[in-house]
Design an enzyme around this catalytic site. Structure first.
Site, PDB file in Angstrom:
ATOM      1  N   CYS A 107      -1.723  -0.692   6.945  1.00  0.00           N
ATOM      2  CA  CYS A 107      -0.817   0.431   7.257  1.00  0.00           C
ATOM      3  C   CYS A 107      -1.036   1.123   8.386  1.00  0.00           C
ATOM      4  CB  CYS A 107      -1.258   1.910   5.825  1.00  0.00           C
ATOM      5  SG  CYS A 107      -0.688   0.669   4.550  1.00  0.00           S
TER       6      CYS A 107
ATOM      7  N   CYS B 275      -6.034   1.422   6.202  1.00  0.00           N
ATOM      8  CA  CYS B 275      -6.321   0.642   6.694  1.00  0.00           C
ATOM      9  C   CYS B 275      -5.366  -0.105   7.428  1.00  0.00           C
ATOM     10  CB  CYS B 275      -5.728  -0.868   5.119  1.00  0.00           C
ATOM     11  SG  CYS B 275      -4.357  -1.110   4.689  1.00  0.00           S
TER      12      CYS B 275
ATOM     13  N   SER C 184      -6.965   7.755   4.189  1.00  0.00           N
ATOM     14  CA  SER C 184      -6.932   7.215   6.083  1.00  0.00           C
ATOM     15  C   SER C 184      -6.390   5.971   5.396  1.00  0.00           C
ATOM     16  CB  SER C 184      -8.136   7.732   6.312  1.00  0.00           C
ATOM     17  OG  SER C 184      -8.262   7.238   7.198  1.00  0.00           O
TER      18      SER C 184
ATOM     19  N   GLU D 228       1.704   3.509   2.303  1.00  0.00           N
ATOM     20  CA  GLU D 228       2.318   3.789   2.932  1.00  0.00           C
ATOM     21  C   GLU D 228       3.160   2.433   3.901  1.00  0.00           C
ATOM     22  OE1 GLU D 228      -0.885   3.681   3.189  1.00  0.00           O
ATOM     23  OE2 GLU D 228      -2.365   4.803   4.972  1.00  0.00           O
TER      24      GLU D 228
ATOM     25  N   HIS E 186       0.887  -0.490   0.446  1.00  0.00           N
ATOM     26  CA  HIS E 186       0.066   0.080  -0.395  1.00  0.00           C
ATOM     27  C   HIS E 186       0.975   1.327  -0.499  1.00  0.00           C
ATOM     28  CE1 HIS E 186      -4.141  -1.749   1.399  1.00  0.00           C
ATOM     29  NE2 HIS E 186      -3.839  -2.098   0.526  1.00  0.00           N
TER      30      HIS E 186
END
Lengths: 152, 152
Positions: A87, A84, A82, A57, A55
């Protein structure tokens, strides 16, 4: 760190998200910043790397390499969307104390959990971050479902 | 799935942990199993890949590649050690319904959180899993601290 710095670092994350979209991927980007210095940027690379764990992040944190605990604990993670649970869990593992979130209108799962563990979560509600995700939801809905573990 | 199957799949995870130790790394392994079939195995590769996100479970899930949500939701994740928040968050992202944990004596962070989201967490309390981690804590304590975001 003041608002101008936050804007500058979030813009790096947005640039990554744009690159990810242009590569055919999921338009989510991130930047990891320590003491005013950018340690790494990253972007969702599910499509680009055939990855289930990259992802925005996590790709950013991976790109930063192996770091001492003291560095993570004095860093800020910027992300266009925002986080998950994966992350957010990564940020908690390394005790990153602050996350700046571009937007949480199109997805939000972990903010209450992060705050319950003492993480500062600042939501910018940035229109470009929202627009990137709205285009994603419209044009690549199956890919987005896959990215968050949902059935298409 | 019966106890013999659980034993067999946990043994695959333990084999990965042993390989990881022999490579100079963190001795934690995992296996992802769907409908009696092993989709992937993996092991912590912090040392081997210079990675901050390749824990046993995340490496395993990455090795399994991009999977449909329906597959994750009918799979079991075997891991030699109780998951950190990153790995627990990854399991929750993909709604993996069951995690079989080799042991949680040497580390435990996420089990209550996983169960609160409906995940079944079965702890085997396997002596070899404990022995692998006890040797790790004794012989490579700084590496272990790094792996869980602690100061050495």
């Amino acid at each position: 760190m003041d608002g101008a710095d936050d804007r500058r670092f979030l813009d790096l994350a947005i640039e990554q998200a744009r690159i990810g979209w242009s590569e055919g991927g999921v338009p989510i980007g991130a930047a990891l910043v320590h003491d005013g210095q950018v340690l790494a940027v990253g972007r969702n690379r599910r499509v680009q790397m055939g990855s289930a764990i990259r992802h925005g992040e996590t790709d950013c944190i991976e790109n930063a390499g192996r770091l001492p605990a003291t560095v993570y604990r004095a860093s800020t993670l910027y992300t266009t969307l925002s986080p998950c649970f994966m992350c957010a869990g990564t940020a908690l593992l390394y005790e990153i104390p602050r996350i700046v979130v571009g937007e949480n209108r199109t997805f939000e799962a972990s903010e209450e959990w992060l705050r319950s563990h003492g993480t500062t979560v600042d939501v910018v509600d940035d229109p470009e971050c929202v627009a990137l995700m709205e285009r994603m939801l419209r044009e690549r809905p199956a890919l987005w479902a896959e990215d968050i573990g949902e059935e298409a």
